[in-house]
Enzyme design. Structure first.
Site, mmCIF file in Angstrom:
data_model
loop_
_atom_site.group_PDB
_atom_site.id
_atom_site.type_symbol
_atom_site.label_atom_id
_atom_site.label_comp_id
_atom_site.label_asym_id
_atom_site.label_seq_id
_atom_site.Cartn_x
_atom_site.Cartn_y
_atom_site.Cartn_z
ATOM 1 N N LYS A 76 0.799 -1.225 0.000
ATOM 2 C CA LYS A 76 0.000 0.000 0.000
ATOM 3 C C LYS A 76 0.834 1.278 0.000
ATOM 4 O O LYS A 76 0.344 2.341 -0.399
ATOM 5 C CB LYS A 76 -0.962 0.008 1.194
ATOM 6 C CG LYS A 76 -2.034 -1.062 1.109
ATOM 7 C CD LYS A 76 -3.023 -0.945 2.249
ATOM 8 C CE LYS A 76 -4.087 -2.029 2.153
ATOM 9 N NZ LYS A 76 -5.137 -1.867 3.174
ATOM 10 N N ASP A 111 -9.892 2.656 2.188
ATOM 11 C CA ASP A 111 -9.865 1.986 3.488
ATOM 12 C C ASP A 111 -10.475 2.856 4.585
ATOM 13 O O ASP A 111 -11.119 2.343 5.505
ATOM 14 C CB ASP A 111 -8.428 1.625 3.875
ATOM 15 C CG ASP A 111 -7.933 0.369 3.187
ATOM 16 O OD1 ASP A 111 -8.764 -0.464 2.797
ATOM 17 O OD2 ASP A 111 -6.704 0.222 3.054
ATOM 18 N N ALA A 139 -2.455 -0.349 6.540
ATOM 19 C CA ALA A 139 -3.835 -0.468 7.008
ATOM 20 C C ALA A 139 -4.078 0.423 8.223
ATOM 21 O O ALA A 139 -5.115 1.079 8.340
ATOM 22 C CB ALA A 139 -4.145 -1.923 7.347
ATOM 23 N N GLY A 244 -12.682 -7.562 10.051
ATOM 24 C CA GLY A 244 -12.585 -6.571 8.990
ATOM 25 C C GLY A 244 -13.416 -6.857 7.762
ATOM 26 O O GLY A 244 -13.271 -6.154 6.752
#
Length: 277
Positions: A76, A111, A139, A244
């Site tokens: 990411k 996210d 995250a 999640g």
């Protein structure tokens, strides 16, 4: 219309890149969105390492006219070097999980949206709460971005405390303390405990959380059928246990909207039921 444009109109190629991917439900979710939206397309997984392997995967996606792709652990942050632009949220988070291929690769972060929608579904309002966040990677940055204006008393536990301090400073998050993992070896109590690490994904083993109390909810950004390793550790606290999966669905829906301009019709409960969760 060029041959390339014609192919893109006829068939929409979408993908996910990361490592590991064996646990992911993203192909099912995005294929469901394609079908329910009346679009002809497909969703592929590219399990790849970073560095040269990541660069080769991106070249493949561009060569075969993929309209967009999601990015998950551990890429990411690394993906950002291949982008021509980022939206405001992605820049603020410092991590990208959604890429649109539109005359160059454009980065987004869905996210944050997914995390906030997951909290709403779980009846969680973290404003003014004492929060423990495990991990400070891609995250976790979405969590930090979301909590920055929530007046929380935050403790971040990370193996590399220096890295965590740099991330918090870069995000202008000045109401947090940073600790290493020795911190959770003695009795601690929080309203919310959030796992933003990839710990346990491959081997099912998580850090010992027996000394950490949680009054309201333990929130894992990971997901699987049954309890995740983190939620297994927290299951004796008597608090809500949230994995999640709703975050995955909501961020996927927002990504789909970015790629197609369409908002898919769904409920998390329906999709979970279809997957047998």
């Amino acid at each position: 219309m060029t041959a390339k444009a014609s192919r893109e109109k006829m068939f929409l190629n979408l993908a996910l890149i990361g490592n590991p991917l064996s646990h992911t439900f993203s192909p099912f979710i995005q294929t469901r969105f394609l079908k329910s939206s009346g679009l002809n397309g497909g969703f592929c997984c590219f399990e790849t390492d970073g560095g040269h392997a990541l660069a080769e995967t991106i070249d493949t996606l561009k060569k075969y006219s993929f309209k967009g792709f999601n990015v998950t652990v551990p890429h990411k942050e690394e993906i950002r070097q291949y982008l021509i632009s980022e939206n405001e949220v992605a820049s603020g988070v410092g991590a990208v999980n959604t890429v649109l291929n539109d005359n160059g690769l454009k980065g987004f972060n869905t996210d944050v949206y997914g995390f906030e929608e997951m909290l709403k579904d779980g009846g969680c309002d973290m404003k003014g709460s004492e929060v423990l966040l495990l991990g400070c990677g891609g995250a976790s940055k979405a969590v930090l971005y979301s909590l920055k204006n929530s007046d929380v008393k935050l403790t971040v536990v990370n193996r590399d405390t220096g890295k965590a301090e740099r991330i918090l400073k870069a995000m202008n998050f000045d109401r947090a303390s940073v600790q290493d993992y020795n911190f959770i070896k003695t009795d601690r109590n929080f309203d919310y405990v959030i796992n933003g690490t990839s710990m346990g994904l491959k081997d099912g083993v998580f850090a010992d959380m027996s000394s950490v109390g949680c009054g309201k909810a333990a929130v894992d950004l990971q997901y699987k059928k049954g309890l995740t390793p983190f939620l297994m550790q927290m299951s004796g606290c008597g608090c809500k246990l949230l994995d999640g999966f709703p975050m995955l669905v909501y961020q996927a829906a927002k990504a789909f909207e970015i790629w197609t301009g369409l908002s898919p019709v769904f409920t998390v409960k329906e999709i979970a039921g279809e997957l047998g969760l």
